[in-house]
Design a protein around this motif. Structure first.
Motif, PDB file in Angstrom:
ATOM      1  N   ASN A 133       0.883  -1.182   0.000  1.00  0.00           N
ATOM      2  CA  ASN A 133       0.000   0.000   0.000  1.00  0.00           C
ATOM      3  C   ASN A 133       0.912   1.222   0.000  1.00  0.00           C
ATOM      4  O   ASN A 133       0.985   1.970   0.960  1.00  0.00           O
ATOM      5  CB  ASN A 133      -0.890  -0.035   1.242  1.00  0.00           C
ATOM      6  N   SER A 134       1.612   1.382  -1.093  1.00  0.00           N
ATOM      7  CA  SER A 134       2.716   2.338  -1.104  1.00  0.00           C
ATOM      8  C   SER A 134       2.766   3.099  -2.424  1.00  0.00           C
ATOM      9  O   SER A 134       2.332   2.592  -3.462  1.00  0.00           O
ATOM     10  CB  SER A 134       4.029   1.579  -0.892  1.00  0.00           C
ATOM     11  N   ASN A 135       3.322   4.291  -2.344  1.00  0.00           N
ATOM     12  CA  ASN A 135       3.526   5.073  -3.559  1.00  0.00           C
ATOM     13  C   ASN A 135       4.957   4.972  -4.058  1.00  0.00           C
ATOM     14  O   ASN A 135       5.312   5.649  -5.016  1.00  0.00           O
ATOM     15  CB  ASN A 135       3.190   6.544  -3.303  1.00  0.00           C
ATOM     16  N   GLY A 154      -3.466  -0.663  -2.258  1.00  0.00           N
ATOM     17  CA  GLY A 154      -3.595   0.712  -2.739  1.00  0.00           C
ATOM     18  C   GLY A 154      -2.243   1.246  -3.104  1.00  0.00           C
ATOM     19  O   GLY A 154      -1.245   0.527  -3.119  1.00  0.00           O
ATOM     20  N   GLY A 155      -2.218   2.515  -3.422  1.00  0.00           N
ATOM     21  CA  GLY A 155      -0.960   3.153  -3.763  1.00  0.00           C
ATOM     22  C   GLY A 155      -0.752   3.256  -5.252  1.00  0.00           C
ATOM     23  O   GLY A 155      -1.560   2.777  -6.064  1.00  0.00           O
ATOM     24  N   SER A 156       0.348   3.908  -5.582  1.00  0.00           N
ATOM     25  CA  SER A 156       0.642   4.117  -6.992  1.00  0.00           C
ATOM     26  C   SER A 156       2.088   3.762  -7.308  1.00  0.00           C
ATOM     27  O   SER A 156       2.629   4.206  -8.306  1.00  0.00           O
ATOM     28  CB  SER A 156       0.378   5.578  -7.354  1.00  0.00           C
ATOM     29  N   GLY A 157       2.692   2.967  -6.455  1.00  0.00           N
ATOM     30  CA  GLY A 157       4.096   2.605  -6.668  1.00  0.00           C
ATOM     31  C   GLY A 157       4.239   1.465  -7.656  1.00  0.00           C
ATOM     32  O   GLY A 157       3.265   0.943  -8.190  1.00  0.00           O
ATOM     33  N   GLY A 190      -6.090   1.328  -6.361  1.00  0.00           N
ATOM     34  CA  GLY A 190      -4.896   2.086  -6.688  1.00  0.00           C
ATOM     35  C   GLY A 190      -4.452   1.977  -8.119  1.00  0.00           C
ATOM     36  O   GLY A 190      -5.108   1.362  -8.965  1.00  0.00           O
ATOM     37  N   PHE A 234      -4.519   9.055  -1.470  1.00  0.00           N
ATOM     38  CA  PHE A 234      -3.171   8.572  -1.231  1.00  0.00           C
ATOM     39  C   PHE A 234      -2.400   8.316  -2.536  1.00  0.00           C
ATOM     40  O   PHE A 234      -1.227   8.677  -2.667  1.00  0.00           O
ATOM     41  CB  PHE A 234      -3.265   7.295  -0.384  1.00  0.00           C
ATOM     42  N   GLU A 235      -3.059   7.712  -3.503  1.00  0.00           N
ATOM     43  CA  GLU A 235      -2.376   7.347  -4.743  1.00  0.00           C
ATOM     44  C   GLU A 235      -1.793   8.560  -5.456  1.00  0.00           C
ATOM     45  O   GLU A 235      -0.752   8.488  -6.099  1.00  0.00           O
ATOM     46  CB  GLU A 235      -3.338   6.624  -5.690  1.00  0.00           C
ATOM     47  N   GLN A 287      -2.765   6.781 -14.024  1.00  0.00           N
ATOM     48  CA  GLN A 287      -2.329   7.193 -12.694  1.00  0.00           C
ATOM     49  C   GLN A 287      -2.951   8.512 -12.255  1.00  0.00           C
ATOM     50  O   GLN A 287      -2.931   8.837 -11.079  1.00  0.00           O
ATOM     51  CB  GLN A 287      -0.809   7.273 -12.659  1.00  0.00           C
ATOM     52  N   PHE A 330      -6.093   9.673 -11.556  1.00  0.00           N
ATOM     53  CA  PHE A 330      -7.534   9.455 -11.421  1.00  0.00           C
ATOM     54  C   PHE A 330      -8.192  10.552 -10.598  1.00  0.00           C
ATOM     55  O   PHE A 330      -9.286  10.395 -10.088  1.00  0.00           O
ATOM     56  CB  PHE A 330      -7.893   8.043 -10.967  1.00  0.00           C
TER      57      PHE A 330
END
Lengths: 313, 437
Positions: free
Chosen positions: A131-133, A171-174, A192, B60-61, B162, B164
């Motif tokens: 759950n990290s970016n 989640g996240g976008s990493g 994510g 968060f994203e 990415q 969104f």
């Protein structure tokens, strides 16, 4: 009233200073070493630390954590061990999880581009929760955790000692990059925009993507015997499998699979079924494709079903 | 980005700022050279600002795209002088229009992912800027602006997944900022501000988590003519029934609004299909101060895009079903009719009036009266701008949100039933002439 701007400014500063988790600068970058304290089978990666997972070696026993980060930020980096319940068939197991967090707040007060790297040495893993970016990197192959005895290891033709691996992107976008070698690999993408890249090999691959999953799941370099995909995501899932590709697609996302022959002529050229079967095994492409409960003729299929795309490598 | 490219971008940004200032000052010079009576009658000012901003990603994203970026802003506005009664009540606010431009790609951290995903924005929004103190030399003000913004990049499920936060090019742009205005000459004023700028399409096209930026700015404002003296409140014109006329009013407002939502980018379906949102609302409001009213409201909202949410399904005969999972994990599937998707809402409402224009702020609860789940939570907030077309008829534009996440944007017409009332102790005096008690 002339005091109003000053009071406003003082109020803002007092709010900012009231929390100890908001350093105003990153500080000099140093390397720190920690011990997890207890063995763990689960790694939970949160926030925005770049994490590398490495198998333990004589110099770095399991549980060693090396952190490279600014001196003002290290105190708010969490590496706690917590218990997690894992359901396995009829049983519920209690396993330890290494929970990685970065609790440094008010990042907009500091330079965004700063060193925040962590290397975790483990023995065997059952589950990775992401759950990290930032990025999960891996330089060797993940060693899975022997969880179940419901299969006989001798029947597995892979060279793995591991059994099950569960990769869960909450989640996240990493970028989630792992290399695996296991009997059963389950990949869940719940939320994510993370890009998930999985390499290696597995016998059974299960891939789930939920409605709020927008990232690419790239298992083009994951050799599997059977790959089940259930997606409600909006992006592309790449797959590569020997025998069965079973897809349930409930949204606008696409499933791309590798195929080496795309025309009937090529099929005719490989005159007998036996020959074809032999060549299929050599080049890795599914013998059977089931898409939303309908079987697809892999020889005549010509990309005419939205959401299912045949690719050449 | 190469060093040369960075320098080029910086030069461009500086050049833009200088050109902007020169253009605005030229406006002043040209205007001075000719006789434009409306300039001197209306206290017209021009202003230019330079911003330094940061993103405040509430999802968060999106924090992956944290960066600092510059922006420029140009405004033309009127410093009101008391032509209407409410102007003096609000300390003679500034009313005008602002043009805003930010290139998110030009960020000081040189993070190219930000520009690739978010692009840049051009916005034009009308605003009203309320002085919080009556001084003419140094003022603390609060600026509220709402208009339109064009973002060059938006969500694409394959190419720009990415981002969104933004689902379409055209968005609403809203600005809330505190300003400090220091007059340096009779016609020049320096401005320093800190505020929030928000871009969102009101969920007309999903995904739409919205883009928020905080920025600090400095600028220079200039009166195109000598500023005129403010009129005293005694010289105000006649009140209209939609203004406060010193009588107690109780009003019952009934309005209907319609909105549109496109969910094709997140939940599939035809990309040209817009689901309708019907909003039938009623409010019972009482006048408390000359420019504020408060009360309660009830509304019925039918959001037809709900049927595309996860959990809803259709069988071969096109009957709609919903699957509900209770906290204990038990799953139940049952048929629903479209009308059962209607939500009944209760809210507390506060209204702020400025002549024909008024803002309504609602804080409400979705009341659950059938088994259909409430996917967006129980609590909502709604902001509505109303414009009185006549004494009783009004047009409105409203934005429904769930803690900052836009749900739908709707517009429509309404009718106000006004009822004059008197408290018991006032009944004996209500027919007496003014000044007689």
């Amino acid at each position: 009233m002339k005091k109003a701007p000053v009071i406003f400014l003082l109020a803002c500063i007092s709010v900012l200073c009231s929390c100890s988790k908001n350093p105003f600068s990153n500080g000099e970058v140093y390397q720190y070493e920690r011990k997890a304290g207890q063995p763990f089978q689960i790694v939970e990666i949160n926030d925005n630390l770049n994490v590398s997972l490495k198998h333990c070696d004589p110099n770095h026993p399991a549980g060693t954590i090396i952190i490279k980060i600014g001196e003002n930020l290290i105190d708010n980096i969490g590496t706690e061990i917590e218990e997690r319940l894992i359901e396995n068939n009829e049983d519920t197991l209690t396993l330890n999880a290494l929970v990685i967090t970065n609790n440094n707040a008010f990042s907009y007060l500091r330079p965004y581009d700063y060193t925040r790297e962590m290397t975790v040495y483990y023995d065997s893993l059952l589950k990775i929760t992401f759950n990290s970016n930032a990025e999960l990197m891996q330089t060797d192959t993940l060693h899975g955790y022997l969880l179940s005895t419901h299969f006989v290891q001798d029947t597995i033709e892979w060279d793995s000692l591991a059994s099950n691996l569960l990769l869960e992107v909450e989640g996240g976008s990493g970028n989630f990059n792992v290399s695996v070698n296991c009997y059963k690999l389950t990949t869940k993408c719940i939320h994510g925009t993370s890009d998930i890249n999985i390499n290696g090999k597995t016998t059974l691959a299960y891939t789930f993507a939920d409605y709020d999953s927008h990232g690419v799941i790239n298992s083009k370099r994951l050799d599997s015997h059977i790959h089940y995909i259930n997606t409600n995501g909006t992006n592309v899932i790449n797959a590569k499998t020997y025998h069965l590709l079973d897809v349930k697609n409930g949204n606008i996302g696409e499933v791309h699979y590798l195929q080496y022959w795309t025309t009937e002529e090529e099929h005719v050229w490989n005159d007998t079924l036996l020959q074809i079967d032999t060549i299929i095994k050599q080049v890795l492409c599914p013998k059977v494709i089931r898409y939303n409960s309908e079987y697809i003729d892999i020889w005549t299929y010509n990309n005419d079903i939205p959401g299912l795309v045949k690719e050449r490598e | 980005m190469t060093n040369f490219a960075v320098l080029f971008e910086m030069k461009c940004s500086k050049t833009h700022s200088v050109l902007l200032l020169l253009t605005l000052l030229l406006c002043g010079v040209v205007a001075r050279g000719q006789d434009y009576p409306w300039l001197s009658h209306n206290n017209i000012m021009v202003e230019a600002r330079v911003h330094a901003g940061v993103f405040w990603h509430h999802h968060f994203e999106m924090q992956k795209f944290s960066a600092r970026y510059p922006a420029i802003e140009a405004s033309i506005y009127q410093n009101t002088y008391g032509k209407n009664e409410w102007e003096s009540a609000y300390n003679y606010p500034y009313i005008g229009v602002t043009f805003y431009h930010a290139n998110f790609g030009f960020n000081f951290e040189q993070n190219p992912a930000v520009g690739d995903a978010l692009g840049s924005v051009y916005a034009l929004y009308p605003f009203i800027n309320y002085p919080l103190n009556p001084s003419e030399q140094c003022q603390l003000t609060f600026k509220l602006g709402v208009g339109l913004g064009y973002l060059t990049k938006h969500f694409d499920n394959l190419d720009n997944y990415q981002n969104f936060s933004i689902g379409s090019h055209l968005n609403a742009a809203a600005n809330l900022s505190f300003e400090y205005r220091q007059r340096i000459t009779r016609r020049f004023t320096t401005v320093a501000s800190f505020g929030l700028t928000h871009f969102s399409n009101g969920s007309t096209k999903l995904p739409n988590y919205g883009l928020n930026t905080f920025s600090g700015a400095i600028g220079l404002a200039y009166y195109l003519r000598e500023p005129r003296l403010n009129l005293t409140p005694a010289s105000r014109p006649e009140n209209y029934p939609f203004e406060f006329d010193r009588k107690k009013w109780l009003s019952l407002d009934v309005d209907y609004g319609i909105g549109f939502k496109n969910v094709s980018q997140t939940l599939g379906g035809d990309s040209t299909q817009y689901y309708r949102v019907h909003d039938l609302s009623t409010y019972l409001l009482a006048q408390f101060t000359p420019y504020s009213r408060a009360g309660v409201g009830l509304s019925l909202v039918l959001d037809l895009s709900d049927q595309t949410l996860p959990g809803y399904s259709r069988d071969n005969d096109n009957n709609l079903y919903v699957t509900v999972i209770d906290p204990e994990g038990h799953q139940e599937t049952f048929p629903v009719e479209i009308y059962q998707l209607t939500r009944l809402n209760f809210n507390l409402c506060y209204a702020m009036t400025m002549e024909r224009l008024s803002y309504y702020f609602e804080f409400g609860w979705h009341l659950k009266y059938n088994k259909v789940p409430l996917p967006k939570g129980n609590i909502y907030q709604k902001v509505t701008a109303r414009y009185q077309l006549s004494d009783n008829i009004y047009a409105h534009l409203g934005l429904m949100t769930h803690f900052g996440r836009a749900d739908y944007l709707c517009f429509g017409l309404g009718y106000r039933f006004n009822q004059k009332y008197y408290l018991n102790h006032e009944k004996g005096t209500r027919h007496l002439p003014p000044g007689v008690h």
